[in-house]
Design a protein around this motif. Structure first.
Motif: not given
Ligand code: HEM
Length: 423
Positions: A263, A102, A369, A259-260, A109, A371, A113, A312, A362
């Motif tokens: 959130t 992330i 990146h 993250a999992a 990345h 989610c 990813r 960023r 959200a």
């Molecule tokens: C309501 C629940 C969740 C919210 C609001 C949320 C929100 C976000 C946001 C805002 C980002 C960053 C997006 C960006 O920088 O453009 C993100 C990235 C990420 N989220 Fe979530 N997330 C949630 C649940 C989860 C769950 C359940 C998982 C995994 C099991 C997860 C895994 C990740 C990962 C691995 C990234 C990094 C992606 C990357 O950098 O390529 N998230 N999430």
């Protein structure tokens, strides 16, 4: 909305810890003032104990309009993630061990990813739907007869914890408890109650170390005895002919654990709180749960914005609106503000479970990146809220205890009452 605070953008200090201890309605109002008067604003270095004061010298830009947030999210060549993703700075070594991909740019990345992508595809999540519903059903069965209790402890903490545990193949018992506890503590660094006498850095660093210990134990075990779980997948997976190193696996474990767990935990607490605060919306949902749960979950995500921001760093000089961003400047993308943007949403301060379309950000503003767990999070929330509002539909929890935090929109406690389910 309250009218108690900022009447002009000059009164608003996003860098102050005290700002993040205010009730959400007051913070929302401050962001509305910024959107109106100063949509791209500069702040002094954030008050923080994550770095020694002499190193905490960088202020930051704030993007408060959804269009600007989407633009920055989709131009990673200008808005880099590699120097950190929070408005408060961490030392580079801490980013490396705790934030995984992330906090990286292409090509690293893309590669890391890419290894994980398949596991999270919506198609695979649909396969898991029945299994997630089973977890939600069991959990509500464990508490529905009680009639009262803290929803955070009884449900919000447990559901993502159990799903993450099964997903990663965590053995039940101590290791599972330790992982979930550390993952759910880690983002609470600005909250004195969560820190309990430790500095924010001690809290964060301690939780990261605990998660590394668990990962260090599990990685060789999975190499020796592969299972049917995500960690085995990660240990074995190759992308462009390369496997993940142990360091990369440990950092990935921390990223995913947090993250999992955190959130989704806070999103579910916000759902119950919002539906208690607006009982007419709860009644609407209860009248047709299968027909309305989809739009209700999207509105909860918009309303709660469980991640308040991502940050960023500009790689080059760039103009947004009337502001000149310089190469090296930090730029914070305020999802909580973009999700109340008057240019995007009709009546943005109305919680409306029938809102459709609902172009919230959200899960991020798009781009590389976005989610990875969006489909999983949506499935978890749908399953959980379906169980709650069909089985204990009058649940009421109007007085949450909010987390003091500028990164995660947290609810620490949510005392609730409901008519016990007859079993
Ligand atoms: C309501 C629940 C969740 C919210 C609001 C949320 C929100 C976000 C946001 C805002 C980002 C960053 C997006 C960006 O920088 O453009 C993100 C990235 C990420 N989220 Fe979530 N997330 C949630 C649940 C989860 C769950 C359940 C998982 C995994 C099991 C997860 C895994 C990740 C990962 C691995 C990234 C990094 C992606 C990357 O950098 O390529 N998230 N999430």
């Amino acid at each position: 909305m309250s009218t108690a605070i900022a009447t002009t953008h000059k009164d608003i200090d996003l860098s102050a810890r005290s700002f993040w201890a205010k009730p959400p309605e007051e913070r929302d109002e401050a962001f509305a003032v910024l959107r109106r008067e100063n949509p791209v604003s500069w702040s002094r270095p954030a008050e923080s104990d994550l770095l020694p004061p002499e190193l905490n010298t960088k202020g930051f830009w704030s993007l408060t309009k959804q269009a600007d947030i989407r633009m920055a999210s989709r131009h990673p060549e200008v808005f880099s993630s590699a120097q950190g993703i929070t408005m408060e700075d961490f030392a580079p070594e801490m980013i490396e061990v705790a934030q995984s991909f992330i906090a990286m740019d292409a090509p690293r990345h893309t590669q890391l990813r890419g290894i994980t992508m398949d596991a999270f595809k919506p198609k695979n999540m649909r396969r898991l739907e029945g299994w997630i519903q089973g977890h939600a059903r069991d959990l509500i069965s464990e508490m529905s007869h009680l009639g009262e209790g803290d929803f955070v402890d009884l449900v919000s903490v447990k559901l993502p914890g159990r799903i993450f545990g099964s997903f990663f193949g965590l053995p039940a018992g101590d290791i599972h408890e330790k992982t979930i506890d550390a993952a759910q503590r880690l983002l609470g660094w600005p909250d004195p109650e969560v820190c309990a006498g430790r500095s924010g850095l001690e809290l964060f660093g301690g939780a990261v170390m605990e998660l590394h210990e668990v990962a260090s134990q599990l990685i060789p075990e999975r190499r020796a005895n592969p299972g049917d779980d995500l960690l085995t997948w990660m240990v074995q997976a190759e992308f462009d002919g390369k496997k993940m190193t142990d360091d990369e696996l440990r950092a990935f474990f921390v990223l995913l654990a947090v993250a999992a767990n955190d959130t989704t935990r806070h999103a579910s607490a916000h759902a119950i709180y919002a539906l208690s605060k607006y009982p007419e919306q709860r009644d609407l949902l209860v009248a047709d749960v299968p027909g309305r749960i989809g739009t209700a979950v999207e509105e909860v995500l918009r309303w709660a914005s469980p991640l308040l921001h991502m940050r960023r760093t500009a790689t080059q000089d760039f103009v947004i609106g009337d502001k000149e961003i310089k190469a090296g400047d930090k730029v914070v993308l305020w999802y909580i503000s973009g999700n109340r943007d008057e240019d995007v949403f009709d009546e943005p301060f109305t919680f409306d479970i029938l809102r459709n379309p609902n172009p919230h950000i959200a899960f991020g503003g798009g781009g590389p990146h976005f989610c990875l767990g969006a489909a999983l999070a949506r499935t978890m929330l749908k399953s959980l809220l379906t169980e709650v509002y069909t089985r204990i539909p009058d649940i009421s929890a109007p007085e949450p205890g909010f987390l003091v935090a500028n990164f995660i929109n947290g609810i620490k406690s949510l005392p609730a009452t409901w008519t016990p389910e007859r079993v």
